[in-house]
Design an enzyme around this catalytic site. Structure first.
Site, PDB file in Angstrom:
ATOM      1  N   HIS A   1     -15.485 -24.825  39.015  1.00  0.00           N
ATOM      2  CA  HIS A   1     -15.842 -26.058  39.725  1.00  0.00           C
ATOM      3  C   HIS A   1     -15.327 -27.306  39.018  1.00  0.00           C
ATOM      4  O   HIS A   1     -15.645 -28.419  39.428  1.00  0.00           O
ATOM      5  CB  HIS A   1     -17.352 -26.099  39.961  1.00  0.00           C
ATOM      6  CG  HIS A   1     -17.792 -25.097  40.982  1.00  0.00           C
ATOM      7  ND1 HIS A   1     -19.102 -24.909  41.361  1.00  0.00           N
ATOM      8  CD2 HIS A   1     -17.065 -24.222  41.731  1.00  0.00           C
ATOM      9  CE1 HIS A   1     -19.163 -23.951  42.274  1.00  0.00           C
ATOM     10  NE2 HIS A   1     -17.943 -23.515  42.510  1.00  0.00           N
TER      11      HIS A   1
ATOM     12  N   HIS B   1     -12.907 -14.987  44.867  1.00  0.00           N
ATOM     13  CA  HIS B   1     -13.609 -14.213  45.900  1.00  0.00           C
ATOM     14  C   HIS B   1     -13.006 -12.823  46.067  1.00  0.00           C
ATOM     15  O   HIS B   1     -13.683 -11.889  46.476  1.00  0.00           O
ATOM     16  CB  HIS B   1     -13.600 -14.971  47.223  1.00  0.00           C
ATOM     17  CG  HIS B   1     -14.609 -16.080  47.258  1.00  0.00           C
ATOM     18  ND1 HIS B   1     -15.207 -16.521  48.406  1.00  0.00           N
ATOM     19  CD2 HIS B   1     -15.138 -16.826  46.264  1.00  0.00           C
ATOM     20  CE1 HIS B   1     -16.057 -17.503  48.124  1.00  0.00           C
ATOM     21  NE2 HIS B   1     -16.026 -17.710  46.827  1.00  0.00           N
TER      22      HIS B   1
HETATM   23 FE1  HEB Z   1     -17.355 -21.965  43.736  1.00  0.00          FE
HETATM   24  C1  HEB Z   1     -15.728 -23.992  45.954  1.00  0.00           C
HETATM   25  C2  HEB Z   1     -20.163 -22.059  45.685  1.00  0.00           C
HETATM   26  C3  HEB Z   1     -18.976 -19.880  41.526  1.00  0.00           C
HETATM   27  C4  HEB Z   1     -14.393 -21.581  41.962  1.00  0.00           C
HETATM   28  N1  HEB Z   1     -17.827 -22.813  45.453  1.00  0.00           N
HETATM   29  C5  HEB Z   1     -17.004 -23.555  46.252  1.00  0.00           C
HETATM   30  C6  HEB Z   1     -17.669 -23.885  47.443  1.00  0.00           C
HETATM   31  C7  HEB Z   1     -18.924 -23.378  47.360  1.00  0.00           C
HETATM   32  C8  HEB Z   1     -19.017 -22.716  46.121  1.00  0.00           C
HETATM   33  C9  HEB Z   1     -20.025 -23.497  48.397  1.00  0.00           C
HETATM   34  C10 HEB Z   1     -17.072 -24.662  48.581  1.00  0.00           C
HETATM   35  C11 HEB Z   1     -16.223 -23.882  49.547  1.00  0.00           C
HETATM   36  C12 HEB Z   1     -15.667 -24.874  50.551  1.00  0.00           C
HETATM   37  O1  HEB Z   1     -14.440 -25.057  50.544  1.00  0.00           O
HETATM   38  O2  HEB Z   1     -16.446 -25.480  51.280  1.00  0.00           O
HETATM   39  N2  HEB Z   1     -19.215 -21.128  43.622  1.00  0.00           N
HETATM   40  C13 HEB Z   1     -20.231 -21.322  44.495  1.00  0.00           C
HETATM   41  C14 HEB Z   1     -21.411 -20.661  44.021  1.00  0.00           C
HETATM   42  C15 HEB Z   1     -21.081 -20.048  42.854  1.00  0.00           C
HETATM   43  C16 HEB Z   1     -19.696 -20.351  42.598  1.00  0.00           C
HETATM   44  C17 HEB Z   1     -22.746 -20.653  44.716  1.00  0.00           C
HETATM   45  C18 HEB Z   1     -21.983 -19.195  41.948  1.00  0.00           C
HETATM   46  C19 HEB Z   1     -23.044 -20.009  41.338  1.00  0.00           C
HETATM   47  N3  HEB Z   1     -16.787 -20.915  42.077  1.00  0.00           N
HETATM   48  C20 HEB Z   1     -17.599 -20.093  41.345  1.00  0.00           C
HETATM   49  C21 HEB Z   1     -16.809 -19.455  40.332  1.00  0.00           C
HETATM   50  C22 HEB Z   1     -15.520 -19.903  40.453  1.00  0.00           C
HETATM   51  C23 HEB Z   1     -15.537 -20.848  41.548  1.00  0.00           C
HETATM   52  C24 HEB Z   1     -17.356 -18.438  39.336  1.00  0.00           C
HETATM   53  C25 HEB Z   1     -14.298 -19.560  39.662  1.00  0.00           C
HETATM   54  C26 HEB Z   1     -14.283 -19.179  38.425  1.00  0.00           C
HETATM   55  N4  HEB Z   1     -15.414 -22.663  43.926  1.00  0.00           N
HETATM   56  C27 HEB Z   1     -14.408 -22.469  43.019  1.00  0.00           C
HETATM   57  C28 HEB Z   1     -13.310 -23.356  43.346  1.00  0.00           C
HETATM   58  C29 HEB Z   1     -13.675 -24.056  44.490  1.00  0.00           C
HETATM   59  C30 HEB Z   1     -15.013 -23.597  44.828  1.00  0.00           C
HETATM   60  C31 HEB Z   1     -12.004 -23.462  42.590  1.00  0.00           C
HETATM   61  C32 HEB Z   1     -12.895 -25.141  45.211  1.00  0.00           C
HETATM   62  C33 HEB Z   1     -12.166 -24.596  46.406  1.00  0.00           C
HETATM   63  C34 HEB Z   1     -11.247 -25.650  47.017  1.00  0.00           C
HETATM   64  O3  HEB Z   1     -10.921 -26.633  46.361  1.00  0.00           O
HETATM   65  O4  HEB Z   1     -10.839 -25.450  48.160  1.00  0.00           O
END
Ligand code: HEB
Length: 747
Positions: free
Chosen positions: A280, A94
């Site tokens: 993921h 982020h």
């Molecule tokens: Fe993620 C977690 C959505 C892309 C790495 N994710 C997460 C959550 C959500 C999301 C709603 C839960 C938060 C809480 O704690 O409740 N993503 C999302 C979307 C997209 C994404 C709608 C576009 C399609 N991711 C992404 C990327 C990366 C990531 C590109 C890197 C390379 N995530 C992640 C991790 C986790 C999440 C390592 C787990 C955290 C903890 O364990 O605390």
């Protein structure tokens, strides 16, 4: 506390409170973004050199401490599965993921996740806790590591401690000390709104009256057009709604939003699939109960919360009771270990829609055994679950091909994720010379806009003097040399540190074909300078060379010196050789295309849109060039005196001796004997007539007249129009010019 209905009654009558200029005149041009991050904000003082400080960091020790932190679960915020890896990967992602290609703003480079609005975005819930968990380590290593670097490094260590081999890490992101005001995050005034960004699509343009934005957005989630420069589908989200477009659990429509938004972060389909699946593979989402239990975000929370927000009244408010997104999904059987399970489960099961305990749309595997561990109860197992946006990787036909290939080739997946993660987290750092530390990868990558290293002796002062003369001889019109140097250097953006004169990409596609560069004139200048370069280089013994990148800047500077001399001021424009020339193969045409200005008031190029006036584009560009308001002013006035409009037009050329570096622009602009009136339907172009005789004197654009109209710019313009302003203009113009020519010099 009872709240008064009238907001004015709650506003302080000290400390900058009260009704402000921006309340009275919301549409007036603001210059605040040209004085951000001033030394007045920085507690480390002007002599602090972050690169030097970083070099003294005990890198192995901090990585060891970070690794230990991963499994050092704290009672005030217990770690899921006994490991903070998932949370820290999300924090790093982020931090970097706000980057967008159009203006290079956002990204991990400034540590802005510490400040509003990002520290309080609904998408960043619980990341306040992640940064607070890191504080003891930040405190221990002090200024040897910035928050900006620490957040990315922690993401890397998290991945490594979960068995993933990363591509590398580069330090060098110096912290900023105040909220960045230059970035347009959208025009909506409700969190998760998107009525403005989907109402038109084009930069700054909306089509009012047809359908309202919100209607348009909901009407056709398969076919809507996200406003530039944004790269997120909602106000306050990094990219897209995890439940599907505007909450519709439609994986195919979600794929369109994903492709749009990740594309605007410079990610292609393969990088996008690798990033989402790779991320993921780890951790879980948090939606133990209704989000009604969650209190105010950090920026709106009580003083006693000490910068934390989202107090959760459900159960203990943490651990198994955590509410972050309101979704409750764990993707894999080993959420603290790198694996291929994300793709295995994505394809093995059929998925049916369900709701999280908080009532959000998500998906659960049909006819599956409970095989997924619980984050806190070792005796509990859950069914496999996915987000709508995860299913996009299977149900979008293009994503599906890539996902299946990754399913069958785990090593290709690992390589693609490692590279895409490195790009995600380093995209906004600029050229590789800025990379610091022992883990900088040696492989050169096309998105770094590579430039070959200088491996030949550079020109000396005698060569510089000789080349200045010859450049002026080679090109009859010195203004063309000024324009070419400006076109070359002014592509730089302080946001992601791309562009600039180094590399001489002005002679390559796409830059040589940009309309703002006036291709026919540019081609003539480049041919002449390339001829001069060849003559010079072939006449040298010992391998001494001048690069075209250097020669373009040198020739422009020679033309500035001549223009100053013609105006009666003798001055030398400082020049430092050392730039080199990139090749077309080293240039990603699509990616460099994002550096093309939509409007450029320095060259009187472009027009206002229904939402953005020319002068606002000008200030935005000045901010990308890291200019102050005085620098902006003197550069525009000087470039007008030099007659450097992109198309040779006479708009704003308020002088009878164009081509000389005079202060005539300011003198004539502030002359009361001229009266101005609009002569174009959109009020972009104006005519100046003699107040007495009505005789036509000048034409000008908004990018000219703003210097007489906006009070602060007018105050600066007066300085240059005053009796002692002529020489000051030359001196200040040369200083600002030299700054722009060297913006991309990190060597
Ligand atoms: Fe993620 C977690 C959505 C892309 C790495 N994710 C997460 C959550 C959500 C999301 C709603 C839960 C938060 C809480 O704690 O409740 N993503 C999302 C979307 C997209 C994404 C709608 C576009 C399609 N991711 C992404 C990327 C990366 C990531 C590109 C890197 C390379 N995530 C992640 C991790 C986790 C999440 C390592 C787990 C955290 C903890 O364990 O605390």
């Amino acid at each position: 506390m009872a709240e008064s209905k009238c907001p004015a009654h709650r506003l302080a009558n000290v400390a900058g409170g009260g009704t402000r200029n921006s309340d009275w005149w919301p549409e007036a041009l603001k210059l605040n973004i040209l004085r951000q991050q001033s030394p007045a904000s920085n507690p480390l003082g002007p002599d602090f050199d972050y690169a030097e400080a970083f070099k003294s960091l005990d890198y192995d020790a901090i990585k060891k401490d970070l690794t230990a932190l991963m499994t050092d679960s704290q009672d005030w915020w217990p770690a899921d599965f006994g490991h903070y890896g998932g949370l820290f990967v999300r924090m790093a992602w982020h931090s970097a993921g706000t980057y967008r290609v159009f203006d290079g703003r956002g990204g991990a480079g400034q540590g802005q996740q510490r400040f509003s609005p990002l520290n309080s975005w609904p998408d960043n819930v619980s990341l306040d806790k992640a940064r607070r968990l890191l504080w003891p380590i930040k405190q221990k290593y002090g200024n040897k590591i910035s928050w900006a670097d620490l957040m990315v490094l922690t993401g890397n260590v998290a991945l490594e401690s979960m068995g993933f081999k990363t591509f590398g890490f580069a330090g060098g992101r110096a912290d900023t000390w105040e909220a960045d005001e230059s970035t347009y995050w959208g025009g909506e005034n409700t969190w998760l709104g998107n009525n403005i960004r989907y109402s038109g699509g084009h930069p700054g343009i909306s089509e009012p009256g047809v359908v309202s934005g919100q209607e348009a957005a909901h009407k056709d989630i398969h076919n809507r057009n996200l406003e530039e420069p944004l790269a997120a589908a909602h106000m306050g989200l990094i990219y897209v709604n995890p439940e599907g477009p505007d909450g519709n659990p439609d994986p195919v429509a979600a794929a369109k939003d994903i492709r749009d938004t990740f594309g605007r972060m410079a990610m292609n389909d393969e990088e996008t699939v690798a990033l989402i699946a790779g991320g993921h593979t780890f951790g879980k989402t948090h939606g133990a109960a209704s989000t009604d239990h969650v209190g105010k975000e950090p920026a709106g929370a009580d003083i006693e919360s000490q910068g934390l927000g989202w107090t959760n009244s459900y159960g203990t408010g943490s651990g198994p009771h955590t509410i972050t997104s309101g979704l409750e999904v764990t993707w894999t059987k080993t959420p603290t270990q790198w694996s291929n399970q994300y793709f295995e489960y994505l394809f093995k099961y059929e998925w049916e829609p369900t709701k999280s305990p908080a009532g959000a749309n998500q998906w659960v595997a049909k006819n599956a055994e409970p095989i997924i561990p619980d984050a806190f109860d070792p005796n509990k197992k859950q069914l496999p679950t996915m987000l709508t946006t995860d299913l996009s990787l299977r149900f979008d036909p293009e994503y599906e091909k890539i996902s299946r290939r990754f399913l069958e080739n785990p090593d290709q997946f690992a390589d693609a994720f490692a590279r895409a993660w490195f790009k995600l987290t380093h995209r906004d750092m600029g050229p590789r010379v800025r990379y610091l530390g022992p883990e900088v990868p040696s492989e050169e990558l096309i998105w770094q806009d590579p430039i070959p290293a200088v491996d030949y002796p550079l020109i000396d002062d005698n060569d510089i003097a000789a080349l200045k003369k010859e450049a002026l001889n080679a090109v009859p019109n010195p203004t063309a040399l000024v324009s070419t140097a400006w076109a070359s250097a002014s592509t730089f953006r302080g946001s992601d540190k791309r562009g600039g004169a180094n590399g001489a990409r002005i002679r390559l596609e796409p830059q040589r074909s940009w309309k703002v560069n006036n291709p026919p004139v540019l081609a003539e200048v480049l041919t002449a300078l390339e001829g001069l370069q060849q003559r010079f280089n072939s006449s040298q013994s010992g391998g001494k060379k001048v690069s075209l990148a250097d020669l373009i800047v040198l020739a422009g500077s020679a033309a500035v010196e001549k223009a100053a001399a013609d105006a009666g001021v003798s001055i030398t424009v400082p020049f430092r050789p050392g730039r080199n020339d990139a090749t077309q193969e080293q240039t990603d045409v699509g990616s460099v295309g994002h550096l093309e200005p939509f409007a450029d008031g320095f060259r009187n190029y472009g027009s206002s849109t229904s939402r953005v006036k020319l002068e606002q584009f000008l200030v935005d560009r000045a901010q990308l060039l890291t200019l102050t308001a005085p620098e902006l002013t003197v550069l525009v006035g000087g470039l007008r005196a030099l007659n450097a409009n992109y198309d040779g037009s006479s708009h704003g050329i308020l002088t009878s001796r164009p081509g000389q570096l005079t202060n005539d622009f300011f003198v004539n602009l502030l002359d009361i004997s001229t009266a101005w009136k609009s002569i174009s339907p959109n009020a972009d172009i104006f005519e100046g007539v003699d107040r007495k005789t009505g005789a036509k004197k000048w034409t000008a654009t908004r990018a000219d007249l703003i210097f007489g109209s906006q009070a602060e710019l007018r105050a600066i313009s007066e300085v240059y129009a005053e009796s002692d302003g002529a020489e000051r203009l030359v001196k200040d113009f040369v200083a600002a010019w030299t700054k722009v020519m060297n913006l991309d010099r990190f060597d």
